[in-house]
Design a protein around this motif. Structure first.
Motif, short mmCIF file in Angstrom:
data_model
loop_
_atom_site.label_atom_id
_atom_site.label_comp_id
_atom_site.label_asym_id
_atom_site.label_seq_id
_atom_site.Cartn_x
_atom_site.Cartn_y
_atom_site.Cartn_z
N ILE A 366 19.16 2.14 -4.69
CA ILE A 366 17.76 2.17 -5.11
C ILE A 366 16.83 1.79 -3.97
N SER A 367 17.20 0.78 -3.18
CA SER A 367 16.26 0.20 -2.22
C SER A 367 16.59 0.44 -0.77
N ALA A 368 17.84 0.76 -0.43
CA ALA A 368 18.23 0.85 0.98
C ALA A 368 17.84 2.18 1.59
N SER A 369 16.58 2.48 1.61
CA SER A 369 16.09 3.71 2.21
C SER A 369 14.72 3.46 2.80
N ALA A 370 14.46 4.12 3.92
CA ALA A 370 13.15 3.98 4.57
C ALA A 370 12.09 4.85 3.91
N ASN A 371 12.46 5.50 2.79
CA ASN A 371 11.54 6.45 2.13
C ASN A 371 11.09 5.97 0.76
N THR A 372 10.98 4.67 0.57
CA THR A 372 10.66 4.13 -0.75
C THR A 372 9.34 3.37 -0.73
N PHE A 373 8.86 2.99 -1.93
CA PHE A 373 7.61 2.23 -2.04
C PHE A 373 7.64 0.97 -1.18
N LEU A 374 8.72 0.20 -1.30
CA LEU A 374 8.81 -1.08 -0.60
C LEU A 374 8.92 -0.89 0.91
N ALA A 375 9.51 0.22 1.33
CA ALA A 375 9.72 0.45 2.76
C ALA A 375 8.44 0.84 3.49
N VAL A 376 7.42 1.28 2.76
CA VAL A 376 6.16 1.69 3.40
C VAL A 376 4.95 1.03 2.74
N GLY A 377 5.19 0.14 1.80
CA GLY A 377 4.12 -0.41 0.96
C GLY A 377 2.97 -1.05 1.72
N ILE A 378 3.27 -1.82 2.76
CA ILE A 378 2.21 -2.51 3.51
C ILE A 378 1.41 -1.51 4.33
N SER A 379 2.10 -0.56 4.95
CA SER A 379 1.41 0.45 5.78
C SER A 379 0.53 1.37 4.96
N LEU A 380 0.80 1.49 3.65
CA LEU A 380 -0.03 2.34 2.80
C LEU A 380 -1.47 1.84 2.69
N GLU A 381 -1.69 0.60 3.07
CA GLU A 381 -3.04 0.03 2.99
C GLU A 381 -4.01 0.69 3.98
N LEU A 399 0.39 -10.14 -0.14
CA LEU A 399 1.63 -9.46 0.19
C LEU A 399 2.72 -9.74 -0.83
N ILE A 400 2.76 -10.96 -1.34
CA ILE A 400 3.74 -11.29 -2.38
C ILE A 400 3.44 -10.51 -3.65
N SER A 401 2.16 -10.47 -4.01
CA SER A 401 1.75 -9.72 -5.20
C SER A 401 2.11 -8.24 -5.06
N LYS A 402 1.88 -7.70 -3.87
CA LYS A 402 2.21 -6.29 -3.64
C LYS A 402 3.71 -6.05 -3.74
N PHE A 403 4.50 -6.95 -3.17
CA PHE A 403 5.95 -6.80 -3.26
C PHE A 403 6.43 -6.84 -4.71
N LEU A 404 5.93 -7.77 -5.48
CA LEU A 404 6.36 -7.90 -6.87
C LEU A 404 5.97 -6.66 -7.68
N THR A 405 4.77 -6.15 -7.45
CA THR A 405 4.32 -4.96 -8.18
C THR A 405 5.16 -3.73 -7.80
N LEU A 406 5.31 -3.49 -6.50
CA LEU A 406 6.05 -2.31 -6.05
C LEU A 406 7.53 -2.40 -6.41
N SER A 407 8.11 -3.60 -6.32
CA SER A 407 9.53 -3.73 -6.67
C SER A 407 9.75 -3.50 -8.15
N THR A 408 8.80 -3.93 -8.98
CA THR A 408 8.92 -3.69 -10.42
C THR A 408 8.89 -2.20 -10.73
N ILE A 409 7.94 -1.49 -10.09
CA ILE A 409 7.83 -0.04 -10.31
C ILE A 409 9.05 0.69 -9.76
N GLN A 410 9.49 0.29 -8.58
CA GLN A 410 10.61 0.98 -7.93
C GLN A 410 11.93 0.77 -8.64
#
Length: 537
Positions: A366-381, A399-410
Motif C-alpha cells: 500500500i505505502s512502499a511506492s514513490a507514487n502515493t499520497f504520502l510520498a508526494v504530500g508535502i510537495s503538493l503544497e 505536517l502531522i495533521s497532513k500525514f494523518l489525513t493522507l494516511s487515513t485516505i491512502q
C-alpha cells in the motif's frame, strides 16, 4: 497541410506527453552540463526502446501456444492489449490536449487547427504504443501457424495498423466528449479526475474478468487454451482463415467500416472544433465562481483537513495510489475465486501470526511506492508551503495533521477492500482477519512515514505535472526494488512460516512471528521519530 509545422509541434508536445521522462532527462543534463542532450530525441528513444522491449518479452510468451486450437484465446489477447492501449492513450491524450499550456500560444500563429491536432495525437503515441506492440509478435506467430509466411507478414502489418487506428479513434472520441462536458462545467479538474479513475478501473476490471474467464476453461495439453471467441476481436483471426466467410464479414469487414466512420467523424467534426472547444473551456474556467464556504464554525483541525484533501485531487495520483495494492490482490485471487475453490474457513485461529505477517506484506504494498499520497504530500503544497510557514500556527502540527489525513485516505480504501474480500469471499475466521488488518495498518503507517520523510528531504515546489515528483531521487527504482523485495521476500517468509507451523506448532510459530515483527517495527518507528518528527520545528 505543412508537415514541417507538424514536426515542430510534435517536438514540443512530446515533452508534455511524458513529463516524467523529461524530468529524468533534465536531471541527467544537470549532472553533465557540458553534454548537449536533445530532450525530445531522448524521450523518443526511450519510448521506442520500451516498445521494442515489449515485442521481445511477449514474443517469448506466445511461442509455446498453438493458436490453431486457441482462437478464442487469441481474440482475448487482442481485446486485452487494445483495451489497455485505449486507457493509456486516453490519459496521455487528455494531458496533451487539456493539461498542457501551449495550445493558447498557437492561436495567433500561422498554423492550421488540423496541424496542431495531428501533432498532439502523434506526440501522444508513446503512451499507448508499447501496449499495442505485443500484437505484432502475437499476430505473426498465430498467422504463421494458420497460413503462409507472406500472408502472415501482410496480415500482421494490416491488423496492427487497424488496432492502432481503433485505439486512437476511441481515445480521441473519449477525450472529445469529455471536453464537451468540461465546456459546460467549471469543475474541470474534478470531472477529469473522476473520469480518468473510472475509465482505468473499468479497464482493469474487464481485464480481470476476461482473465477469470480464461481460467474457467480447460487447458488441453501444454499449448492449447480453450476460450470463447469474442465478438469483433475474433475478426483479426477469422479474416486470415477465410476472408469471405460470414464470421469475417460480421467481425472484420463490418468493424472496418465502423472504424472508417469513426475516422471520418474525427476529421470532419472533432478536429475542426478543437480550438473552439479549447477556448470555451478556458472561458468557463475564467468565469468560474468560487463557492464561499462558511468556515466561521469550523475548528482549525477541520479547516486543515479540508485543505489537505484539496491537494490530492489529481487523477494520475489517485490511480497510482490505489491501483497497485488492489491489482496485486485481485491478480492473485481472481483465478482461484473464479473457480470457486478457494476458502479459508477451515484454517485454525492459531495461524494468527502468519496472518500478521501477510498483513505486513500487503501493508508495504500500500505505502512502499514513490507514487502515493504520502510520498508526494508535502510537495503538493507548492506555493502554499512558504505561506503556511508564515502563519501563526505550528508548522510541525500542520505536517502531522497532513500525514494523518493522507494516511487515513491512502490506507482506508485498500484495507476495507481486503476486509470485505477476507470476510465474504474467502470466509476467513475473524481472528485471522483482525490480525491481518493490524499487520497491514502497522506496516503501511511505518512505510508511509518513511516516504513522507523522503518527500520532506527531496522537497520540490516547482513541479508542473505530478508525475515529475514520482521520479525524484531514485523514485521509480526505489518503488520497483521495494515491490520485488516485498513480493519475493514476503512470499518466501510466509511459505516458510506455514511449513514450520504445520510441522511443529502453529500457536508457537505465531507467537514467535508476532514478537519478531513487533521487535522489528518498534525500533524503526523510534528511529523515524527521533530523526524526523522530533527535529521538525
Amino acid at each position: 497541410m505543412n508537415w514541417k509545422n507538424i514536426w515542430e509541434l510534435i517536438k514540443i508536445n512530446i515533452l508534455y506527453s511524458n513529463p516524467q521522462a523529461l524530468t529524468n532527462i533534465q536531471r541527467r543534463q544537470a549532472r553533465k552540463p557540458n553534454k548537449n542532450l536533445s530532450s525530445y530525441k531522448s524521450v523518443i528513444r526511450q519510448q521506442v526502446s520500451v516498445a521494442v522491449l515489449f515485442i521481445f518479452i511477449y514474443a517469448y510468451m506466445f511461442l509455446n501456444i498453438d493458436y490453431r486450437h486457441s482462437k478464442g484465446y487469441f481474440s482475448f489477447q487482442i481485446a486485452m492489449f487494445i483495451l489497455i492501449a485505449i486507457v493509456s492513450g486516453f490519459t496521455t491524450l487528455f494531458a496533451v490536449f487539456y493539461d498542457s499550456n501551449d495550445t493558447k500560444l498557437y492561436l495567433p500563429l500561422p498554423v492550421k487547427e488540423s496541424e496542431v491536432y495531428i501533432a498532439k495525437v502523434m506526440s501522444s503515441q508513446g503512451g499507448s504504443l508499447p501496449f499495442l506492440m505485443p500484437i505484432i509478435p502475437l499476430s505473426m506467430i498465430a498467422y504463421l501457424q494458420l497460413s503462409n509466411p507472406i500472408l502472415a507478414v501482410f496480415g500482421t502489418l494490416i491488423n496492427f495498423l487497424i488496432a492502432l487506428l481503433l485505439s486512437n479513434a476511441i481515445s480521441i472520441l473519449l477525450v472529445y466528449f469529455i471536453g464537451q462536458m468540461l465546456v459546460k462545467s467549471p469543475y474541470k479538474k474534478t470531472i477529469s479526475t473522476v473520469l480518468m479513475v473510472v475509465s482505468t478501473l473499468l479497464a482493469v476490471g474487464v481485464v480481470f474478468y476476461l482473465s477469470s474467464q480464461s481460467n474457467n476453461n480447460s487447458i488441453q495439453g501444454n499449448t492449447s487454451i480453450q476460450m470463447p471467441l469474442l465478438p469483433y476481436f475474433r475478426g483479426f483471426i477469422d479474416v486470415i482463415i477465410n476472408p469471405l466467410s460470414t464470421a469475417s464479414l460480421l467481425n472484420f469487414w463490418l468493424g472496418l467500416l465502423v472504424l472508417a466512420g469513426l475516422l471520418l467523424l474525427i476529421k470532419r467534426v472533432i478536429i475542426k472544433n478543437y480550438f473552439k472547444q479549447f477556448l470555451s473551456i478556458q472561458a468557463t474556467k475564467a468565469h468560474k465562481r468560487k463557492k464561499v464556504r462558511n468556515t466561521k464554525n469550523q475548528t482549525l483541525s477541520q479547516t486543515l483537513r479540508r485543505h489537505h484533501l484539496s491537494t490530492i485531487k489529481d487523477g494520475t495520483l489517485i490511480l497510482q495510489t490505489y491501483l497497485m495494492p488492489l491489482i496485486f490482490v485481485f491478480a492473485f485471487l481472481a483465478p482461484s475465486l473464479s473457480r470457486g475453490g478457494l476458502t479459508l474457513s477451515g484454517i485454525s485461529n492459531s495461524f494468527f501470526g502468519v496472518a500478521l505477517l501477510l498483513g505486513v506484506m500487503f501493508g508495504n504494498l500500500i505505502s512502499a511506492s514513490a507514487n502515493t499520497f504520502l510520498a508526494v504530500g508535502i510537495s503538493l503544497e507548492k506555493d502554499n508551503y512558504i505561506f503556511l510557514k508564515t502563519l501563526p500556527i505550528s508548522f510541525k502540527k500542520f505536517l502531522i495533521s497532513k500525514f494523518l489525513t493522507l494516511s487515513t485516505i491512502q490506507l482506508s480504501i485498500p484495507i476495507i477492500i481486503y476486509l470485505l474480500v477476507g470476510l465474504f469471499l474467502l470466509k476467513t475466521p475473524i481472528i485471522l482477519i483482525v490480525s491481518f488488518s493490524i499487520g497491514t495498518a502497522l506496516a503501511a503507517l511505518i512505510t508511509g512515514q518513511i516516504l513522507y520523510w523522503r518527500d520532506y528531504r527531496l522537497l520540490n515546489l516547482t513541479w508542473q505535472n505530478v508525475t515529475q515528483l514520482f521520479s525524484r531521487g531514485i523514485g521509480q527504482w526505489f518503488s520497483f526494488i521495494t515491490l520485488m523485495a516485498v513480493i519475493i521476500g514476503g512470499s518466501m517468509l510466509t511459505a516458510l512460516s506455514i511449513i514450520l507451523a504445520l510441522q511443529t506448532s502453529a500457536l508457537i510459530i505465531s507467537f514467535i512471528l508476532t514478537l519478531l515483527i513487533l521487535a522489528l517495527l518498534a525500533p524503526i518507528q523510534l528511529f523515524i521519530y527521533h530523526r524526523f518528527w522530533k527535529k521538525l520545528i
